[in-house]
Design an enzyme around this catalytic site. Structure first.
Site, PDB file in Angstrom:
ATOM      1  N   CYS A 158       3.390   1.257  50.923  1.00 38.25           N
ATOM      2  CA  CYS A 158       2.870   1.163  52.304  1.00 38.25           C
ATOM      3  C   CYS A 158       1.831   0.861  52.563  1.00 38.25           C
ATOM      4  O   CYS A 158       2.376   0.301  53.643  1.00 38.25           O
ATOM      5  CB  CYS A 158       3.160   2.874  52.717  1.00 38.25           C
ATOM      6  SG  CYS A 158       4.464   4.250  52.662  1.00 38.25           S
ATOM      7  N   PHE A 215      12.150   8.256  52.921  1.00 35.96           N
ATOM      8  CA  PHE A 215      12.142   6.919  52.969  1.00 35.96           C
ATOM      9  C   PHE A 215      13.438   5.962  52.850  1.00 35.96           C
ATOM     10  O   PHE A 215      14.273   7.158  52.964  1.00 35.96           O
ATOM     11  CB  PHE A 215      11.611   6.674  51.328  1.00 35.96           C
ATOM     12  CG  PHE A 215      10.346   7.128  50.835  1.00 35.96           C
ATOM     13  CD1 PHE A 215       9.509   5.730  51.697  1.00 35.96           C
ATOM     14  CD2 PHE A 215       9.731   8.166  50.787  1.00 35.96           C
ATOM     15  CE1 PHE A 215       7.596   5.698  51.587  1.00 35.96           C
ATOM     16  CE2 PHE A 215       8.501   8.491  50.916  1.00 35.96           C
ATOM     17  CZ  PHE A 215       7.050   7.455  50.881  1.00 35.96           C
ATOM     18  N   HIS A 229       1.683   2.195  60.662  1.00 36.19           N
ATOM     19  CA  HIS A 229       2.999   2.167  60.363  1.00 36.19           C
ATOM     20  C   HIS A 229       3.126   3.614  59.905  1.00 36.19           C
ATOM     21  O   HIS A 229       2.344   4.518  59.989  1.00 36.19           O
ATOM     22  CB  HIS A 229       2.172   1.954  58.207  1.00 36.19           C
ATOM     23  CG  HIS A 229       2.922   2.865  57.404  1.00 36.19           C
ATOM     24  ND1 HIS A 229       4.115   2.355  57.398  1.00 36.19           N
ATOM     25  CD2 HIS A 229       2.908   3.844  56.727  1.00 36.19           C
ATOM     26  CE1 HIS A 229       4.850   3.113  55.997  1.00 36.19           C
ATOM     27  NE2 HIS A 229       3.417   3.696  55.957  1.00 36.19           N
ATOM     28  N   ASN A 256      11.017   5.873  56.609  1.00 43.41           N
ATOM     29  CA  ASN A 256       9.809   4.964  56.356  1.00 43.41           C
ATOM     30  C   ASN A 256      10.387   4.765  54.974  1.00 43.41           C
ATOM     31  O   ASN A 256      10.758   4.473  54.230  1.00 43.41           O
ATOM     32  CB  ASN A 256       8.294   5.987  55.257  1.00 43.41           C
ATOM     33  CG  ASN A 256       7.522   5.195  55.087  1.00 43.41           C
ATOM     34  OD1 ASN A 256       6.967   4.264  53.933  1.00 43.41           O
ATOM     35  ND2 ASN A 256       6.738   6.647  54.715  1.00 43.41           N
TER      36      ASN A 256
HETATM   37  C1  LIG Z   1      18.344   7.308  53.165  1.00 46.75           C
HETATM   38  C2  LIG Z   1      17.441   6.833  51.377  1.00 46.75           C
HETATM   39  C3  LIG Z   1      16.997   7.613  50.813  1.00 46.75           C
HETATM   40  C4  LIG Z   1      16.006   7.806  49.518  1.00 46.75           C
HETATM   41  C5  LIG Z   1      15.087   8.774  49.268  1.00 46.75           C
HETATM   42  C6  LIG Z   1      14.151   8.114  48.025  1.00 46.75           C
HETATM   43  C7  LIG Z   1      12.807   8.462  47.815  1.00 46.75           C
HETATM   44  C8  LIG Z   1      12.449   7.374  47.287  1.00 46.75           C
HETATM   45  C9  LIG Z   1      10.644   6.490  47.667  1.00 46.75           C
HETATM   46  C10 LIG Z   1       9.727   6.764  46.984  1.00 46.75           C
HETATM   47  C11 LIG Z   1       8.154   5.992  47.624  1.00 46.75           C
HETATM   48  C12 LIG Z   1       7.814   6.273  47.330  1.00 46.75           C
HETATM   49  C13 LIG Z   1       6.745   5.810  47.914  1.00 46.75           C
HETATM   50  C14 LIG Z   1       5.130   5.449  48.314  1.00 46.75           C
HETATM   51  C15 LIG Z   1       4.794   5.158  49.377  1.00 46.75           C
HETATM   52  C16 LIG Z   1       3.361   5.898  49.561  1.00 46.75           C
HETATM   53  C17 LIG Z   1       3.447   5.323  50.832  1.00 46.75           C
HETATM   54  C18 LIG Z   1       3.272   6.554  52.436  1.00 46.75           C
HETATM   55  O1  LIG Z   1       3.808   5.975  53.031  1.00 46.75           O
HETATM   56  S1  LIG Z   1       2.727   7.583  52.209  1.00 46.75           S
HETATM   57  C19 LIG Z   1       3.719   8.689  52.896  1.00 46.75           C
HETATM   58  C20 LIG Z   1       2.820   9.019  53.821  1.00 46.75           C
HETATM   59  N1  LIG Z   1       3.352  10.023  54.619  1.00 46.75           N
HETATM   60  C21 LIG Z   1       3.591  11.473  54.508  1.00 46.75           C
HETATM   61  O2  LIG Z   1       2.788  11.855  54.034  1.00 46.75           O
HETATM   62  C22 LIG Z   1       3.612  12.657  55.279  1.00 46.75           C
HETATM   63  C23 LIG Z   1       3.363  12.971  56.323  1.00 46.75           C
HETATM   64  N2  LIG Z   1       3.861  14.340  56.780  1.00 46.75           N
HETATM   65  C24 LIG Z   1       4.221  14.822  57.997  1.00 46.75           C
HETATM   66  O3  LIG Z   1       5.043  14.100  58.770  1.00 46.75           O
HETATM   67  C25 LIG Z   1       4.944  15.812  58.416  1.00 46.75           C
HETATM   68  O4  LIG Z   1       3.641  16.766  57.561  1.00 46.75           O
HETATM   69  C26 LIG Z   1       6.589  16.331  58.398  1.00 46.75           C
HETATM   70  C27 LIG Z   1       7.561  15.691  58.946  1.00 46.75           C
HETATM   71  C28 LIG Z   1       7.125  16.383  56.146  1.00 46.75           C
HETATM   72  C29 LIG Z   1       6.989  17.494  58.587  1.00 46.75           C
HETATM   73  O5  LIG Z   1       6.455  18.598  59.653  1.00 46.75           O
HETATM   74  P1  LIG Z   1       5.486  19.529  59.783  1.00 46.75           P
HETATM   75  O6  LIG Z   1       5.237  19.061  61.293  1.00 46.75           O
HETATM   76  O7  LIG Z   1       3.827  19.064  59.543  1.00 46.75           O
HETATM   77  O8  LIG Z   1       6.763  20.526  59.515  1.00 46.75           O
HETATM   78  P2  LIG Z   1       5.805  22.041  59.192  1.00 46.75           P
HETATM   79  O9  LIG Z   1       3.975  22.128  59.257  1.00 46.75           O
HETATM   80  O10 LIG Z   1       6.826  22.759  59.604  1.00 46.75           O
HETATM   81  O11 LIG Z   1       6.104  21.883  57.485  1.00 46.75           O
HETATM   82  C30 LIG Z   1       7.710  21.088  56.764  1.00 46.75           C
HETATM   83  C31 LIG Z   1       7.754  21.688  55.485  1.00 46.75           C
HETATM   84  O12 LIG Z   1       7.125  19.983  55.067  1.00 46.75           O
HETATM   85  C32 LIG Z   1       6.226  20.309  53.360  1.00 46.75           C
HETATM   86  N3  LIG Z   1       5.347  19.254  54.090  1.00 46.75           N
HETATM   87  C33 LIG Z   1       4.176  19.188  54.845  1.00 46.75           C
HETATM   88  N4  LIG Z   1       4.032  17.857  54.477  1.00 46.75           N
HETATM   89  C34 LIG Z   1       4.508  18.238  52.840  1.00 46.75           C
HETATM   90  C35 LIG Z   1       4.224  16.953  51.704  1.00 46.75           C
HETATM   91  N5  LIG Z   1       3.069  15.955  51.997  1.00 46.75           N
HETATM   92  N6  LIG Z   1       4.404  17.076  50.221  1.00 46.75           N
HETATM   93  C36 LIG Z   1       5.473  18.206  49.924  1.00 46.75           C
HETATM   94  N7  LIG Z   1       6.177  19.179  51.097  1.00 46.75           N
HETATM   95  C37 LIG Z   1       5.489  19.189  52.130  1.00 46.75           C
HETATM   96  C38 LIG Z   1       5.774  21.775  54.843  1.00 46.75           C
HETATM   97  O13 LIG Z   1       5.113  22.200  53.314  1.00 46.75           O
HETATM   98  C39 LIG Z   1       6.225  22.770  54.648  1.00 46.75           C
HETATM   99  O14 LIG Z   1       7.513  23.235  53.600  1.00 46.75           O
HETATM  100  P3  LIG Z   1       8.636  24.204  54.067  1.00 46.75           P
HETATM  101  O15 LIG Z   1       6.442  25.729  54.118  1.00 46.75           O
HETATM  102  O16 LIG Z   1       8.632  24.227  55.099  1.00 46.75           O
HETATM  103  O17 LIG Z   1       8.491  25.043  52.677  1.00 46.75           O
END
Ligand SMILES: CCCCCCCCCCCCCCCCCC(=O)SCCNC(=O)CCNC(=O)[C@H](O)C(C)(C)COP(=O)(O)OP(=O)(O)OC[C@H]1O[C@@H](n2cnc3c(N)ncnc32)[C@H](O)[C@@H]1OP(=O)(O)O
Length: 398
Positions: free
Chosen positions: A168, A219, A308, A341
């Protein structure tokens, strides 16, 4: 008698541009398949034959609802997946087929974006002197930069640089390199192209791997292109944003918080749940250092912002720590909602959206838009790319 030979200092001065590098054109492109975020959990668990993993599907549904994303675009459609059923199982060796598809699709998507950027710029593609290409889908040489140069008919003397797996922060890194090239090579016109296709990292859900669920929620695919050059040639070239300063910061002891690795079953990735907090506690220092370096006293709410949108929570956190007014991150939130993203490409979409919003605001309200702004991008490292932008007064005419 001929004139005295130039000194090395004179040669260097003659090679350098007079003014700052500027963004002279922007273009974006996406694959044609669009998936609504509300439909994605059903789609994903159906096409990966994983309907029995009900807990994981419920988790993906929860994250999708909180993601701030309405839709995303993807190259990998059901037809392509049916032809490559191994893509759904990460344990199977599917890398060859993924790389075959990506090697063609990544530069083609970049070419669509680049053609728009070149049209926006207004000069012929053969005037491009340098090309910087960033993707996480490259695993072959000659690579996507070489193919893109052919597709666009660039000059054989174009100077190419390939950035792989920057994730990213690839867009931010490319823009910074473009600034250096443009300012240090008089007359240079640099094409930055970022193209990201998630099929390299698409596989079915697995118990104990929350990263896959998170990745599937966030993503999407897209390509962005920017033409960068200094000393714009009037009246054809119009600077959209001048690049005043750029820096890169690595947050200590965060090597394991975002990672990507090419494996036989596709690209594995990890995004720790500390990323939002880590960015929140480091971005302000990067901004203070950047503005101190150029001696500009900046109030965060007087700037325009191209952050970003790595995730909705990251935008919320940055808005909170900087005390930004509602709407300051509107361009980033809009791009996140419409495209997800798209890794390194995303920040180019945000710049394009920002330029549109600023021009519309000026036209409708006659307001002078903010003079100074910031681009920030984040990725593995954890790396923070910061660039200070200056809007030239000619922006009002764009
Ligand atoms: C259409 C095509 C599709 C194809 C897809 C293919 C994908 C492959 C892509 C691969 C590309 C990889 C590239 C990597 C590049 C990295 C660069 C970046 O931008 S790095 C990216 C940077 N982006 C980020 O770091 C994402 C930042 N985080 C967010 O924006 C928010 O936390 C949220 C939107 C994920 C959830 O909203 P929020 O208000 O926090 O809501 P809640 O508190 O209610 O939680 C809800 C649930 O979310 C869970 N959870 C949270 N975090 C994580 C985690 N890290 N891990 C796991 N789970 C996570 C949390 O445990 C909970 O689970 P549960 O208890 O319900 O079971």
């Amino acid at each position: 008698m001929g004139s005295a030979p130039a000194t090395i200092g004179e040669i260097r001065r003659a090679q350098r541009a007079d003014g700052p590098a500027a963004v002279l054109g922007i273009g974006t492109a996406n694959p044609s398949t669009c998936v609504a975020q509300d439909d994605y959990p059903d789609y994903y668990f159906r096409v990966t034959n994983s309907e029995h993993l009900t807990d994981l599907k419920a988790k993906l549904t929860r994250i999708c609802k909180k993601s701030g994303i309405k839709q995303r675009f993807m190259h990998l459609d059901e037809q392509l997946l049916a032809a490559n059923p191994d893509f759904t199982d990460r344990a199977l060796p599917s890398l060859d087929a993924r790389v075959d598809i990506a090697s063609a699709a990544v530069p083609e998507l970049a070419a669509s974006a680049a053609a728009k950027a070149i049209a926006d710029w207004g000069r012929p593609a053969t005037d491009i002197t340098h090309l910087i290409f960033s993707t996480y889908s490259g695993a072959r040489a000659p690579s996507a930069d070489r193919r893109l140069a052919s597709l666009l008919g660039l000059s054989p003397t174009v100077s190419r640089t390939m950035l792989n797996l920057h994730g990213c922060y690839g867009g931010g890194r490319s823009l910074q390199l473009a600034k250096e090239l443009a300012e240090n090579n008089r007359g240079a016109r640099v094409l930055v192209a970022c193209s990201e296709i998630t099929l390299i990292a698409f596989y079915g859900p697995e118990s104990g791997c929350p990263d896959t669920i998170l990745g599937q929620a966030l993503f999407g695919d897209g390509a962005g292109a920017v033409i960068v050059g200094a000393d714009p040639v009037s009246p054809v070239e119009r600077p959209l944003f001048e690049m005043a300063f750029a820096s890169q910061t690595t947050i200590p002891e965060t090597e394991d918080d975002i990672s990507m690795e090419i494996t036989k079953g596709g690209m594995a990735y990890h995004i720790s749940n500390q990323v939002t907090r880590l960015l929140g506690s480091n971005v302000e220092r990067c901004l203070i250092d950047a503005f101190d370096a150029i001696g500009v006293r900046a109030k965060w709410n007087d700037l325009f912002w191209a952050i970003h949108p790595g995730g909705r929570a990251i935008l919320d956190r940055i808005e909170g720590v900087l005390g930004l007014d509602d709407g300051k991150l509107a361009a980033s939130r809009h791009v996140l909602s419409q495209f997800g993203n798209m890794s390194g490409t995303t920040v180019i979409f945000v710049l394009d959206e920002l330029r549109r919003r600023r021009a519309a605001k000026h036209e409708q309200e006659g307001e002078a838009p903010d003079e100074w702004g910031v681009v920030m991008a984040f990725g593995p490292g954890i790396t923070i790319e910061t660039m200070v932008l200056h809007a030239p007064s000619s922006l009002e005419g764009n």
